[in-house]
Write a protein that holds these residues in place. Structure first.
Motif, PDB file in Angstrom:
ATOM      1  N   VAL A  93       0.983  -0.993   0.511  1.00 13.05           N
ATOM      2  CA  VAL A  93       0.374  -0.201   0.139  1.00 13.05           C
ATOM      3  C   VAL A  93       1.454   1.656  -0.032  1.00 13.05           C
ATOM      4  CG1 VAL A  93      -1.968   1.874   1.590  1.00 13.05           C
ATOM      5  CG2 VAL A  93      -1.949  -1.538   1.085  1.00 13.05           C
ATOM      6  N   ALA A  94       2.150   1.357   0.964  1.00 12.02           N
ATOM      7  CA  ALA A  94       2.838   2.752   1.011  1.00 12.02           C
ATOM      8  C   ALA A  94       3.291   2.697  -0.899  1.00 12.02           C
ATOM      9  CB  ALA A  94       4.127   2.261   1.671  1.00 12.02           C
ATOM     10  N   VAL A  95       3.962   1.922  -0.938  1.00 10.06           N
ATOM     11  CA  VAL A  95       4.791   1.683  -2.306  1.00 10.06           C
ATOM     12  C   VAL A  95       3.358   2.453  -3.925  1.00 10.06           C
ATOM     13  CG1 VAL A  95       5.479   0.631  -4.765  1.00 10.06           C
ATOM     14  CG2 VAL A  95       6.223   0.262  -2.886  1.00 10.06           C
ATOM     15  N   HIS A  96       2.272   1.962  -3.764  1.00 10.23           N
ATOM     16  CA  HIS A  96       1.105   2.488  -3.868  1.00 10.23           C
ATOM     17  C   HIS A  96       0.711   4.051  -4.073  1.00 10.23           C
ATOM     18  CE1 HIS A  96       0.322  -0.904  -6.373  1.00 10.23           C
ATOM     19  NE2 HIS A  96       0.250  -2.036  -6.160  1.00 10.23           N
ATOM     20  N   SER A  97       0.533   4.020  -2.440  1.00  9.34           N
ATOM     21  CA  SER A  97       0.904   5.870  -2.269  1.00  9.34           C
ATOM     22  C   SER A  97       2.005   6.295  -2.666  1.00  9.34           C
ATOM     23  CB  SER A  97       0.403   5.794  -0.720  1.00  9.34           C
ATOM     24  OG  SER A  97      -0.487   4.573  -0.215  1.00  9.34           O
ATOM     25  N   ASP A  98       2.769   6.384  -2.726  1.00  8.85           N
ATOM     26  CA  ASP A  98       4.189   7.071  -2.895  1.00  8.85           C
ATOM     27  C   ASP A  98       4.420   7.432  -4.824  1.00  8.85           C
ATOM     28  OD1 ASP A  98       6.085   7.389  -0.756  1.00  8.85           O
ATOM     29  OD2 ASP A  98       6.665   5.556  -0.885  1.00  8.85           O
ATOM     30  N   CYS A  99       2.976   6.345  -5.496  1.00 11.54           N
ATOM     31  CA  CYS A  99       3.248   6.524  -6.971  1.00 11.54           C
ATOM     32  C   CYS A  99       1.494   7.692  -7.335  1.00 11.54           C
ATOM     33  CB  CYS A  99       2.522   5.042  -7.688  1.00 11.54           C
ATOM     34  SG  CYS A  99       4.028   4.013  -7.559  1.00 11.54           S
ATOM     35  N   TRP A 100       0.938   7.750  -6.113  1.00 14.44           N
ATOM     36  CA  TRP A 100      -0.284   8.687  -5.873  1.00 14.44           C
ATOM     37  C   TRP A 100       0.136   9.664  -5.699  1.00 14.44           C
ATOM     38  CZ3 TRP A 100      -3.412  10.517  -2.412  1.00 14.44           C
ATOM     39  CH2 TRP A 100      -4.255  12.111  -2.562  1.00 14.44           C
ATOM     40  N   LEU A 101       0.547  10.001  -4.532  1.00 15.48           N
ATOM     41  CA  LEU A 101       1.807  11.252  -4.591  1.00 15.48           C
ATOM     42  C   LEU A 101       2.113  12.047  -5.645  1.00 15.48           C
ATOM     43  CD1 LEU A 101       2.211  10.186  -0.483  1.00 15.48           C
ATOM     44  CD2 LEU A 101       0.399  11.845  -0.844  1.00 15.48           C
ATOM     45  N   LEU A 102       3.446  11.058  -6.331  1.00 15.53           N
ATOM     46  CA  LEU A 102       3.946  11.636  -7.530  1.00 15.53           C
ATOM     47  C   LEU A 102       2.522  11.943  -8.497  1.00 15.53           C
ATOM     48  CD1 LEU A 102       6.969   9.789  -7.806  1.00 15.53           C
ATOM     49  CD2 LEU A 102       7.082  11.978  -6.806  1.00 15.53           C
ATOM     50  N   SER A 103       1.787  11.562  -8.471  1.00 16.34           N
ATOM     51  CA  SER A 103       0.911  11.747  -9.930  1.00 16.34           C
ATOM     52  C   SER A 103      -0.199  13.590  -9.407  1.00 16.34           C
ATOM     53  CB  SER A 103      -0.127  10.614 -10.542  1.00 16.34           C
ATOM     54  OG  SER A 103      -1.036  10.114  -8.997  1.00 16.34           O
ATOM     55  N   VAL A 104      -0.736  13.154  -8.762  1.00 16.88           N
ATOM     56  CA  VAL A 104      -0.422  14.598  -7.815  1.00 16.88           C
ATOM     57  C   VAL A 104      -0.315  15.389  -8.075  1.00 16.88           C
ATOM     58  CG1 VAL A 104      -2.392  15.330  -6.175  1.00 16.88           C
ATOM     59  CG2 VAL A 104      -2.404  12.875  -6.254  1.00 16.88           C
ATOM     60  N   ALA A 105       1.420  15.035  -7.310  1.00 13.57           N
ATOM     61  CA  ALA A 105       1.751  16.268  -7.073  1.00 13.57           C
ATOM     62  C   ALA A 105       2.516  17.066  -9.263  1.00 13.57           C
ATOM     63  CB  ALA A 105       2.855  16.899  -6.382  1.00 13.57           C
ATOM     64  N   PHE A 106       2.474  16.349  -9.823  1.00 11.45           N
ATOM     65  CA  PHE A 106       2.745  16.181 -11.257  1.00 11.45           C
ATOM     66  C   PHE A 106       1.485  16.355 -12.093  1.00 11.45           C
ATOM     67  CE2 PHE A 106       6.686  15.214 -10.207  1.00 11.45           C
ATOM     68  CZ  PHE A 106       7.344  16.123 -10.780  1.00 11.45           C
TER      69      PHE A 106
END
Length: 241
Positions: A93-106
């Motif tokens: 879940v942490a790995v996918h959350s990192d991906c989501w945080l980056l996608s929202v930021a960009f």
């Protein structure tokens, strides 16, 4: 809509939004982990973990509108909950959350120019990922490149482009901590021993393996006069050719 609306525009605003959402997700996966675990019932529908810009978190269904206001987190995180070791599931879940945080930021940074996007990523890259925090891993620093001249550890020796040695003195504690974090998993190519900041090491510029200075009979003083170091193995290979 599960996600609380936010419209940051500048690099600083986007990074602030990223940081706040990250805090919320980290809280779910660390301080509030029991509550988060219980909410992710595999019997429920596809659930997502949201981090909000007010530093809160939420487990909810994905947005109904198409396309959604923001990129959506990983869908159905609850389905694997009981089929995996709890720690492994949280790491996933942490790995996918990192991906989501980056996608929202960009997603917010789509209108930024090249230099601004680079600065945004640089700010994000300065903080540990959610995965690193949840798994208690230390971020791995970049290792010296092979073209940096004869490389040594524990002696703070660097070379300039003209081949002259330049000393880069550091406070002893600071140097030790940085070396331990950066090279903690490095093994000597000769004896197989672990890296230690209180020992002199030298790197081969051909095969890029690292060696205890004592194992290859190289002292810090001798290393300063070597422009390109070749380990015994590479020297032997070269002589056979």
């Amino acid at each position: 809509m599960a996600s609380i609306s936010s419209s940051p525009r500048s690099v600083e605003e986007i990074f602030k939004d990223y940081s706040a959402r990250r805090v919320g997700i980290l809280r779910a996966l660390t301080d509030d982990v029991d509550e988060f675990y219980n909410l992710c019932d595999p019997e429920k529908e596809n659930l997502c973990l949201y981090g909000h810009p007010n530093e809160t978190w939420e487990v909810n269904l994905p947005a109904e509108e198409v396309p959604p206001e923001l990129p959506e987190p990983a869908l159905g995180i609850n389905f694997a909950r009981d089929g995996m070791n709890r720690r492994d599931w949280l790491s996933l879940v942490a790995v996918h959350s990192d991906c989501w945080l980056l996608s929202v930021a960009f997603y917010f940074g789509a209108r930024l120019n090249r230099n601004e996007r680079k600065r945004l990523f640089s700010l994000i890259n300065e903080v540990p990922t959610v995965f690193e925090v949840v798994t208690e891993r230390k971020p791995i620093k970049d290792k010296p490149s092979a073209d940096s001249g004869s490389r040594s550890r524990g002696s703070s020796i660097k070379r300039s482009s003209d081949g002259q040695v330049k000393s880069t003195p550091k406070l002893e504690d600071e140097s030790y901590l940085e070396d331990e974090e950066e090279h903690g998993e490095t093994l000597c190519g000769s004896c197989g021993g672990n890296y230690s900041a209180d020992e002199f090491w030298i790197g081969c510029d051909i095969c890029e393996k690292w060696y205890h200075g004592k194992c290859v009979k190289i002292t810090p003083a001798k290393a300063e006069s070597i422009k390109q170091y070749k380990c015994p193995s590479c020297t032997l290979k070269r002589s056979r050719q």
